[in-house]
Design an enzyme around this catalytic site. Structure first.
Site, PDB file in Angstrom:
ATOM      1  CB  VAL A   1       5.111   8.472   2.573  1.00 47.82           C
ATOM      2  CG1 VAL A   1       3.575   8.636   2.777  1.00 47.82           C
ATOM      3  CG2 VAL A   1       5.946   7.153   2.074  1.00 47.82           C
TER       4      VAL A   1
ATOM      5  CB  SER B   1       7.909  -6.251   8.563  1.00 49.92           C
ATOM      6  OG  SER B   1       8.271  -7.407   8.312  1.00 49.92           O
TER       7      SER B   1
ATOM      8  CG  ASN C   1      -0.141   0.409   5.856  1.00 47.59           C
ATOM      9  OD1 ASN C   1      -0.130  -0.853   6.393  1.00 47.59           O
ATOM     10  ND2 ASN C   1      -0.831   0.650   4.728  1.00 47.59           N
TER      11      ASN C   1
ATOM     12  CE1 TYR D   1       8.582  -4.384   3.790  1.00 49.46           C
ATOM     13  CE2 TYR D   1       9.326  -6.193   4.932  1.00 49.46           C
ATOM     14  CZ  TYR D   1       8.270  -5.200   4.528  1.00 49.46           C
ATOM     15  OH  TYR D   1       7.137  -5.404   5.170  1.00 49.46           O
TER      16      TYR D   1
ATOM     17  CB  ILE E   1      -0.667  -9.581   6.349  1.00 50.26           C
ATOM     18  CG1 ILE E   1      -0.118  -9.446   7.464  1.00 50.26           C
ATOM     19  CG2 ILE E   1      -2.163  -9.210   6.379  1.00 50.26           C
ATOM     20  CD1 ILE E   1      -0.620 -10.327   8.896  1.00 50.26           C
TER      21      ILE E   1
HETATM   22  P1  NAP Z   1       0.399  -3.396  -0.385  1.00 47.59           P
HETATM   23  O1  NAP Z   1      -0.636  -4.130  -0.639  1.00 47.59           O
HETATM   24  O2  NAP Z   1       1.358  -3.691  -1.428  1.00 47.59           O
HETATM   25  O3  NAP Z   1       0.090  -2.015  -0.242  1.00 47.59           O
HETATM   26  C1  NAP Z   1       1.077  -1.002  -0.168  1.00 47.59           C
HETATM   27  C2  NAP Z   1       0.288   0.553  -0.015  1.00 47.59           C
HETATM   28  O4  NAP Z   1       1.475   1.240   0.353  1.00 47.59           O
HETATM   29  C3  NAP Z   1      -0.457   0.856  -1.033  1.00 47.59           C
HETATM   30  O5  NAP Z   1      -1.585   1.760  -0.738  1.00 47.59           O
HETATM   31  C4  NAP Z   1       0.605   1.812  -2.086  1.00 47.59           C
HETATM   32  O6  NAP Z   1      -0.189   3.034  -2.742  1.00 47.59           O
HETATM   33  C5  NAP Z   1       1.234   2.542  -0.804  1.00 47.59           C
HETATM   34  N1  NAP Z   1       2.554   3.061  -0.988  1.00 47.59           N
HETATM   35  C6  NAP Z   1       3.557   2.339  -1.580  1.00 47.59           C
HETATM   36  N2  NAP Z   1       4.565   3.324  -1.799  1.00 47.59           N
HETATM   37  C7  NAP Z   1       4.260   4.504  -1.296  1.00 47.59           C
HETATM   38  C8  NAP Z   1       4.684   5.767  -1.435  1.00 47.59           C
HETATM   39  N3  NAP Z   1       5.862   5.834  -1.735  1.00 47.59           N
HETATM   40  N4  NAP Z   1       4.081   6.908  -1.081  1.00 47.59           N
HETATM   41  C9  NAP Z   1       2.777   6.593  -0.405  1.00 47.59           C
HETATM   42  N5  NAP Z   1       2.094   5.260  -0.510  1.00 47.59           N
HETATM   43  C10 NAP Z   1       2.900   4.419  -1.081  1.00 47.59           C
HETATM   44  O7  NAP Z   1       1.173  -3.622   0.869  1.00 47.59           O
HETATM   45  P2  NAP Z   1       0.342  -4.286   2.353  1.00 47.59           P
HETATM   46  O8  NAP Z   1       0.884  -5.898   2.297  1.00 47.59           O
HETATM   47  O9  NAP Z   1      -0.773  -3.964   2.693  1.00 47.59           O
HETATM   48  O10 NAP Z   1       1.530  -3.766   3.301  1.00 47.59           O
HETATM   49  C11 NAP Z   1       1.050  -2.538   4.212  1.00 47.59           C
HETATM   50  C12 NAP Z   1       2.359  -2.304   5.279  1.00 47.59           C
HETATM   51  O11 NAP Z   1       2.484  -3.510   5.978  1.00 47.59           O
HETATM   52  C13 NAP Z   1       3.672  -2.173   4.693  1.00 47.59           C
HETATM   53  O12 NAP Z   1       4.365  -1.148   5.352  1.00 47.59           O
HETATM   54  C14 NAP Z   1       4.337  -3.546   4.718  1.00 47.59           C
HETATM   55  O13 NAP Z   1       5.525  -3.509   4.526  1.00 47.59           O
HETATM   56  C15 NAP Z   1       3.838  -4.182   6.025  1.00 47.59           C
HETATM   57  N6  NAP Z   1       3.754  -5.600   6.153  1.00 47.59           N
HETATM   58  C16 NAP Z   1       3.091  -6.246   5.290  1.00 47.59           C
HETATM   59  C17 NAP Z   1       3.031  -7.611   5.427  1.00 47.59           C
HETATM   60  C18 NAP Z   1       2.384  -8.681   4.767  1.00 47.59           C
HETATM   61  O14 NAP Z   1       2.482  -9.811   4.696  1.00 47.59           O
HETATM   62  N7  NAP Z   1       1.907  -8.261   3.661  1.00 47.59           N
HETATM   63  C19 NAP Z   1       3.919  -8.175   6.543  1.00 47.59           C
HETATM   64  C20 NAP Z   1       4.669  -7.224   7.505  1.00 47.59           C
HETATM   65  C21 NAP Z   1       4.424  -6.131   7.102  1.00 47.59           C
HETATM   66  P3  NAP Z   1      -0.694   2.574  -4.148  1.00 47.59           P
HETATM   67  O15 NAP Z   1      -1.736   1.605  -4.192  1.00 47.59           O
HETATM   68  O16 NAP Z   1      -1.144   3.790  -4.609  1.00 47.59           O
HETATM   69  O17 NAP Z   1       0.685   1.829  -4.895  1.00 47.59           O
END
Ligand code: NAP
Length: 244
Positions: free
Chosen positions: A63, A141, A89, A154, A187
């Site tokens: 992206v 976040s 996302n 971040y 999360i």
């Molecule tokens: P995750 O499990 O690490 O998954 C990240 C996702 O983003 C994966 O599908 C990954 O694709 C994709 N991605 C990474 N770089 C990318 C790029 N350059 N282009 C397209 N896709 C890309 O993360 P998550 O915990 O589900 O988090 C999802 C969102 O929620 C993020 O924006 C994160 O900052 C936000 N968030 C998460 C938390 C938490 O506690 N988990 C808290 C606050 C906010 P691949 O699988 O192909 O690598």
């Protein structure tokens, strides 16, 4: 609730994004799932969505690269039709104190988390304007609200995403298009796999547990649905009270 709608979800191969894809599909939306490199995981989620009875396809798409994003959205439009719902996302972390953070670690996190949303919104913007409808949901976040030591890149990317959300909401509100942000706390996904029940952050969460991807997904689908037609420019925390 979303029958006939076409949704694009970035970062749909894992974690919160995969849960959002499932919830959209359960509610009848067709789903175009974007991911960075996890071919097998993206294919597995896509198969699952199809088994729920909806149209779904995954696209490998960084992206942060505008040209790639433009090409992929053209393909999506030809294969699905005009997009109704965009969920930004995709996100990455590269945590360390500013003193040791490399320039490339700062740039990469900003490029994916913030510029990525600019790149995708640019694709749907003219479509939403022409059709006078559309929903944009950006996954920010609580770090973007409060800041976080060890996460200047971040937190800055997510604060920027929140400001982008409000600005886009103001640009598009007169056409009935809504743009909102979700600010999750902790999360349970791959991104937070290093943290566990004994992590000090757990003690700071009033509800006393990490959130589930499905809980964020339910909120995203609410914001994508007609139930939230009078909500725009909003940032909704889903954090068990962490940033209260
Ligand atoms: P995750 O499990 O690490 O998954 C990240 C996702 O983003 C994966 O599908 C990954 O694709 C994709 N991605 C990474 N770089 C990318 C790029 N350059 N282009 C397209 N896709 C890309 O993360 P998550 O915990 O589900 O988090 C999802 C969102 O929620 C993020 O924006 C994160 O900052 C936000 N968030 C998460 C938390 C938490 O506690 N988990 C808290 C606050 C906010 P691949 O699988 O192909 O690598």
């Amino acid at each position: 609730m979303l029958k006939g709608k076409i949704a694009v979800v970035t970062g749909g191969s894992r974690g919160i994004g995969a849960a959002i894809c499932r919830e959209l599909a359960k509610n009848g939306a067709s789903v175009a799932l974007l991911y960075a490199g996890s071919d097998e995981k993206a294919a597995a989620v896509t198969e699952e969505l199809i088994s729920l009875g909806t149209a779904a396809k995954c696209y490998r798409c960084d992206v942060s690269d505008l040209n790639t994003v433009t090409a992929v959205f053209k393909t999506i439009a030809s294969e699905f039709g005009p997009v109704d719902i965009l969920i930004n996302n995709a996100g990455v972390t590269a945590d360390k104190l500013l003193m040791t953070m490399k320039e490339r670690e700062f740039d990469k996190v900003l490029a994916v988390n913030l510029k990525g949303a600019f790149n995708t919104i640019k694709q749907v913007y003219p479509v939403f304007l022409r059709r006078r409808s559309g929903k944009i949901i950006n996954i920010a976040s609580v770090a973007g609200l409060s800041g976080n030591a060890g996460q200047v890149n971040y937190a800055a990317s997510k604060a920027g995403l929140i400001a982008l959300t409000k600005s886009v909401a103001k640009e598009l509100a007169s056409r009935g298009i809504c743009c909102n942000a979700i600010a999750p706390g902790l999360i349970d996904t791959d991104m937070t796999a290093g943290l566990n029940e004994v992590s000090p952050i757990m003690g700071s969460i009033p509800l006393g547990r990490a959130g589930k991807p499905e809980e964020v997904a339910a909120l995203a689908v609410f914001l994508a649905s007609p139930l939230s037609d009078y909500i725009t420019g909003e940032v909704i925390r889903i954090d068990g009270g962490l940033a209260m």
